[in-house]
Scaffold this motif. Structure first.
Motif, PDB file in Angstrom:
ATOM      1  N   TYR A  85       5.724   8.260  -1.218  1.00 15.48           N
ATOM      2  CA  TYR A  85       6.251   6.917  -0.998  1.00 15.48           C
ATOM      3  C   TYR A  85       5.539   5.895  -1.870  1.00 15.48           C
ATOM      4  N   GLN A 122       5.321   1.311  -2.228  1.00 19.69           N
ATOM      5  CA  GLN A 122       5.718  -0.026  -1.780  1.00 19.69           C
ATOM      6  C   GLN A 122       5.967  -0.849  -3.030  1.00 19.69           C
ATOM      7  N   GLN A 144      10.016  -5.809  -3.282  1.00 22.91           N
ATOM      8  CA  GLN A 144      10.825  -5.418  -2.133  1.00 22.91           C
ATOM      9  C   GLN A 144       9.920  -5.258  -0.917  1.00 22.91           C
ATOM     10  N   GLN A 151      10.770  -3.268   1.737  1.00 19.80           N
ATOM     11  CA  GLN A 151      10.854  -1.923   2.312  1.00 19.80           C
ATOM     12  C   GLN A 151      10.186  -0.894   1.410  1.00 19.80           C
ATOM     13  N   GLU A 205       9.875   2.754  -0.433  1.00 20.52           N
ATOM     14  CA  GLU A 205      10.761   3.729  -1.054  1.00 20.52           C
ATOM     15  C   GLU A 205      10.126   5.104  -0.958  1.00 20.52           C
ATOM     16  N   TRP A 221      14.034   7.625  -6.363  1.00 24.33           N
ATOM     17  CA  TRP A 221      13.408   6.779  -5.354  1.00 24.33           C
ATOM     18  C   TRP A 221      14.516   6.129  -4.541  1.00 24.33           C
ATOM     19  N   SER A 259      15.563   4.403  -0.308  1.00 27.40           N
ATOM     20  CA  SER A 259      15.061   3.914   0.981  1.00 27.40           C
ATOM     21  C   SER A 259      14.944   5.097   1.947  1.00 27.40           C
ATOM     22  N   CYS A 260      14.202   4.907   3.017  1.00 29.17           N
ATOM     23  CA  CYS A 260      14.095   5.962   4.037  1.00 29.17           C
ATOM     24  C   CYS A 260      15.462   6.258   4.650  1.00 29.17           C
ATOM     25  N   GLU A 261      16.270   5.233   4.816  1.00 24.84           N
ATOM     26  CA  GLU A 261      17.601   5.412   5.388  1.00 24.84           C
ATOM     27  C   GLU A 261      18.480   6.262   4.467  1.00 24.84           C
ATOM     28  N   GLU A 262      18.419   5.981   3.162  1.00 26.14           N
ATOM     29  CA  GLU A 262      19.187   6.762   2.193  1.00 26.14           C
ATOM     30  C   GLU A 262      18.675   8.203   2.141  1.00 26.14           C
ATOM     31  N   SER A 281       9.727   5.196   8.300  1.00 32.86           N
ATOM     32  CA  SER A 281      10.150   3.832   8.007  1.00 32.86           C
ATOM     33  C   SER A 281       9.648   2.875   9.086  1.00 32.86           C
TER      34      SER A 281
END
Length: 169
Positions: free
Chosen positions: A28, A30, A34, A36, A38, A129, A131-134, A152
């Motif tokens: 990950y 930061q 942004q 959030q 990645e 890279w 997002s956690c959701e993706e 996340s």
């Protein structure tokens, strides 16, 4: 041995064996612009599925060090790996000949500090890279999806991750 009896025998063996252990890195970063975090996804070499770097235990290496090594070999990243896992997930690993074995994967967060241009598996995988959701939407393993969501939330809540070495390697 008939095909049916061979399949029955292999299924019986699969059900009796405990899962094989693997270790993975949830890489990950930061981004400064942004809010959030990645995470890094890579594709598997055989099927092209989205996965995280993982591998088998290595003699003389602690589990978090194995995860760190796999992140370097498979994704070309270096950074600070946590000493403690954030969780685990299970999956069925396809082996040569079609046999699938049950694997349990301990996952260690790794804060990426550097991305290398040259690494052992360069050119054999894609990396992105996201997002956690993706990431949760792309991976197939249900327990890994949950880990991305949990990670996340942990990062949003300012969860502390204890690095194993205190330095990027």
């Amino acid at each position: 041995m008939t095909i049916v009896s061979r399949i029955a025998s292999e299924v019986h063996l699969m059900l009796r064996r405990p899962p094989r252990q693997q270790y993975a890195a949830l890489c990950y970063r930061q981004r400064k612009k942004q809010e959030q975090v990645e995470v890094l996804l890579i594709t598997s070499r055989d099927t092209g599925r989205w996965v995280i770097p993982k591998g088998w235990p290595m003699e003389g290496k602690k589990s978090h060090a194995v995860a760190e090594r796999e992140a370097f070999e498979e994704a070309g990243v270096k950074g600070k790996v946590a000493r403690d896992p954030i969780g685990h997930y299970s999956y069925a690993k396809g082996m040569e000949g079609g046999l699938k074995i049950s694997c349990k994967v301990q996952v260690y967060p790794l804060e990426v500090k550097d991305m290398l241009k040259d690494f052992p598996e360069k050119g054999t995988r894609r990396a992105e890279w996201v997002s956690c959701e993706e990431a949760a939407a792309r991976v197939q393993e249900p327990e890994l999806k949950v880990l991305f969501h949990r990670f996340s939330q942990m990062m949003i809540n300012g969860g502390a991750i204890t690095p194993a070495s205190g330095e990027a390697r």
